[in-house]
Design an enzyme around this catalytic site. Structure first.
Site, PDB file in Angstrom:
ATOM      1  CB  SER A 234     104.473  59.601  40.444  1.00 33.94           C
ATOM      2  OG  SER A 234     103.378  58.972  40.987  1.00 33.94           O
TER       3      SER A 234
ATOM      4  CG  HIS B  18     103.372  62.489  44.065  1.00 37.18           C
ATOM      5  ND1 HIS B  18     101.725  62.821  42.975  1.00 37.18           N
ATOM      6  CD2 HIS B  18     102.921  61.646  44.021  1.00 37.18           C
ATOM      7  CE1 HIS B  18     101.405  62.217  42.327  1.00 37.18           C
ATOM      8  NE2 HIS B  18     102.432  60.919  42.632  1.00 37.18           N
TER       9      HIS B  18
END
Length: 196
Positions: free
Chosen positions: A101, A126
């Protein structure tokens, strides 16, 4: 039984006496930082202040940021990234374990040619997430607009720093994309995979 933070010997240049300092202080003096937790305001402020202080102290010696983090708060992570771009010394990023992330965003922010992953490290990208279920309708719309702006910013940075086309980054950010160290190198997130 927890052992606490280990103490190690340290002698300042020009001093005869050795003092015992906690291991993190010793490593900081060698310009080595660790992001080994979820990214939040506290760890972000600590890393930022260390980078700024050490860049003022000596602006020609590289800084080293070791990363093993599941991600965390987007704004706090972007603040770390921005500081890495702002300070004069190169910041070398080293992924050990996981950079997921916003932690992968910090990893890609290292000095080009100086981004490294350990052989068994994992990287995950993501899109930014939100807590929509807690928001009222008006707040939901404002939060969605802000989230879209953050996603566009993050996408542009990945495009710039990996060399991948925008459509590839946009498509890959639609879901969790996990990569091995060699896959992250091929993707352009890291430049080198450390040899065993």
């Amino acid at each position: 039984m927890p052992i606490g933070v280990p103490k190690v010997p340290f002698r300042s240049p020009g001093e005869g006496d050795t003092s015992w300092v906690d291991i993190y202080n010793r490593l900081y003096r060698e310009r080595l930082f660790f992001l080994g937790q979820e990214v939040d305001t506290e760890i972000s402020n600590q890393l930022i202040s260390l980078m700024i202080y050490l860049s003022i102290e000596k602006d020609t010696k590289d800084l080293y940021l070791f990363i093993n983090s599941p991600g965390g708060w987007v704004i706090s992570g972007m603040a770390i990234y921005d500081t890495m771009q702002f300070v004069r010394p190169d910041v070398q990023t080293i992924c050990m374990g996981l950079a997921a992330s916003i932690a992968s965003f910090i990893l890609v922010g290292g000095a080009i040619t100086k981004r490294i992953a350990f052989p068994h490290a994992r990287v995950m990208i993501h899109q930014p997430a939100s807590s929509f279920y807690e928001a009222q309708t008006g707040e939901f719309i404002l939060e969605a607009e802000e989230l879209l702006k953050l996603r566009e910013t993050i996408t542009r940075v990945y495009v710039q720093r990996t060399g991948k086309p925008i459509w590839v980054i946009s498509e890959d950010m639609e879901r969790d994309v996990f990569m091995s160290a060699t896959e992250a190198q091929a993707y352009g997130i890291v430049d080198l995979v450390a040899v065993q």
